[in-house]
Write a protein that holds these residues in place. Sequence first.
Motif, mmCIF file in Angstrom:
data_model
loop_
_atom_site.group_PDB
_atom_site.id
_atom_site.type_symbol
_atom_site.label_atom_id
_atom_site.label_comp_id
_atom_site.label_asym_id
_atom_site.label_seq_id
_atom_site.Cartn_x
_atom_site.Cartn_y
_atom_site.Cartn_z
ATOM 1 N N ARG A 84 0.728 9.837 -13.108
ATOM 2 C CA ARG A 84 -0.068 9.016 -12.238
ATOM 3 C C ARG A 84 0.659 7.570 -11.879
ATOM 4 O O ARG A 84 0.289 7.015 -10.839
ATOM 5 N N GLU A 85 1.236 7.051 -12.991
ATOM 6 C CA GLU A 85 1.924 5.730 -12.719
ATOM 7 C C GLU A 85 2.802 5.994 -11.887
ATOM 8 O O GLU A 85 3.187 5.016 -10.929
ATOM 9 N N ARG A 140 1.158 5.821 -8.417
ATOM 10 C CA ARG A 140 0.818 4.446 -7.958
ATOM 11 C C ARG A 140 1.966 3.466 -7.806
ATOM 12 O O ARG A 140 1.757 2.884 -6.695
ATOM 13 N N LEU A 141 2.971 3.684 -8.392
ATOM 14 C CA LEU A 141 4.113 2.839 -7.953
ATOM 15 C C LEU A 141 4.843 3.262 -6.587
ATOM 16 O O LEU A 141 5.249 2.403 -5.797
ATOM 17 N N HIS A 192 4.071 13.268 -7.202
ATOM 18 C CA HIS A 192 3.004 13.699 -6.427
ATOM 19 C C HIS A 192 2.683 15.515 -6.650
ATOM 20 O O HIS A 192 1.572 15.656 -6.846
ATOM 21 N N TYR A 235 10.324 -0.764 -8.107
ATOM 22 C CA TYR A 235 9.448 0.154 -7.909
ATOM 23 C C TYR A 235 9.989 1.557 -8.347
ATOM 24 O O TYR A 235 9.476 2.453 -9.002
ATOM 25 N N ASN A 282 3.094 4.484 -4.238
ATOM 26 C CA ASN A 282 2.159 4.160 -3.071
ATOM 27 C C ASN A 282 2.363 2.384 -2.665
ATOM 28 O O ASN A 282 2.158 2.139 -1.662
ATOM 29 N N MET A 283 2.875 1.894 -3.785
ATOM 30 C CA MET A 283 3.275 0.303 -3.728
ATOM 31 C C MET A 283 4.403 0.350 -2.853
ATOM 32 O O MET A 283 4.537 -0.654 -2.030
#
Length: 666
Positions: free
Chosen positions: A576-577, A580-581, A605, A562, A583-584
């Motif tokens: 945004r990607e 998203r990554l 962020h 990630y 958060n994972m």
Amino acid sequence: MNNFLQTIGAIEYRRLVPAILFVVAVAAYGLFIGHMGFYWDDLPISWIKYQLGAEALKRYFSEVRPLWAMLYQLTTSVLPQQPIYWQLFAITLRWLTAVVLWAVMIQLFPRRQTLAFALSLLMLVYPGFNQQWVSFLYSHFFIVFLCLLLSWFWMLRKKVLLALLFSALNLWMLEYFFFLELARPLMLWIALRDEPLTAKERLMRVLKTWIPYLIVLALAVFYRVFVFNHPGFGYSLEAEIRRAPVDTLLQLLQRTLSDLWTVTVAAWMKVFQFPNPVEDGSRITVLYLFVVLGVALLLYWFMFVRRASEQEARRNDAGWLLLLGGVLLLLGGIAFWLANVTVSLEVPASRATLSFLLGACFFLTGLLDLLPQRVKYAVVLLLVSLAAGRQFLWANEFRRDWEAQKNLFWQMTWRAPGLKPDTMVLMNEVLIYSADNSISAPLNWIYAPDLQGEQIPYVLFYPTNRLGGSLPELKPDLPIVYSYEAGKFRGNTSDALAFYYDPPACLRLLDPDLDVENRFILDESLMREAAALSNPERILREPSGVMPEIYGPEPEHRWCYYFEQAELARQFGDWREVVRLGNMAFVLDDSPNNPVERFVFIEGHAHVDDWERAVELSKVSYRVSKDYVAPLLCKLWRRIEAQTVASPERSDALNQIQDMAACPAE
């Protein structure tokens, strides 16, 4: 169990010897066989053969060992491009050399079966050579070594044509065992010592028997002098003697004594380097004890309980062994002393010990034969079992290095799915058993899977190894030309990528804005200077790389996956990607091993106006190492400020970072 032992005990001693040697070989070299890979020259040679083809392989060996191309053509036509097959092949050859040496010893000393077995054991696990798992390369060395031993064996069995054939193969293919051919007359003399002959008659018999082999040797010398003259290493002993005869001869004597100490005493002292449970782990320590005790028990049963009915040693057996060992040691060193090549116990220079292996083991066996019988074989048991354990520990180091290499290239393809041609990769020197020219091969294998011709599109350099040579300076716009023998790379320092790899931390593409002052990067690596050259525009987002089968299935997607994907998304402004990554990644049971690995998510962020999370991640990184992280955070946040839109939330976040890190005013 008793019935099993009785059955084994009924087997003839000579038939058990190969089986015992095989078990010891597997214990020393084979317990991690499914987890080994390709190292050092394994990588470029296998890449050239399996991808670039037979003509490229011929070009590669054309200036060094032209006949070796034929040998590699033969072996690679049988064995596929999978490390496990080459590991099995290398262990088999190592075992066969021990078996044939035992057979040679039986011919020389037919009354000393147990002593012959002891010698073959010592050779099998000799700790001076610690590169058994560089299997693609050294299996070919052991093929030549086996030819030498088979030549001796067939000579002693009076099978002249077979002996001459294997002698020629040894002499024409490789220089490592070339001078050992000169030990043949002494072996013939020892073999004739029981014949009722006068010294003169024995000498004439030896000379008569040796003549065919001498002719083969003379033809080999003619070939090496007038047909193929090895380019050497830029050193001429003859020229040095003319320039400074006394100093050169004194240095040669000093080197000879030092090298002989290295391959005899210092090599066997290695067996007393025991595992460290803190560094090696409890599992490896337990397995080490299992190997040592298992080999010791097996040898105790075979050498003390199920021993051969050996006649009393002759008074001069030890003397012959010492003489033969001494001669083999001196002959083994000639090639290296003439070329001024280092003899060392460190990888990769320990390859030179192969030439001394026979001499060291014969000499040690002669010394041991001076001891009382039970003491002698107790010492053999101790040395062999500890040497098997030492080889097992080296096997574990190779296993870990292969894991690091696989992770390196998987992480690189996650971060850089494609690369523009003519890209130079700069990286720190982290892999123990692979040089930069070694891993340049898989770099090309991955990113140019359909490569044909002599133009090589990629190169990987360690600045510590190449600066001032193939890499003139760490400055932009300098042309780079590097020869792979089978082809050439042509590039420019402005078309470079700088990666830093310090596992268990993730592979990082260095950031010219941040990493020139990153103190987590070691000074001696020169990678801070290299960071200034790192040009992410060389990376293509569309995948073009194909992972070679040798690196196995893709690893589980954990933190580093990630992180690399987020770095790639950041490069192309896909914030945004990145979030998203992140958060994972942050919900995994895995976490960063370097505080700088959070920076991409801090930046992500911030770019989506989640200033609270950006500050939170900054504080976490700062607490890891305030002195090291603070200057980097200041640089990062200055970049964030320059690239984002002003807002009260942004101002508050910037003030928090300023108060925490005490960023200097620009």
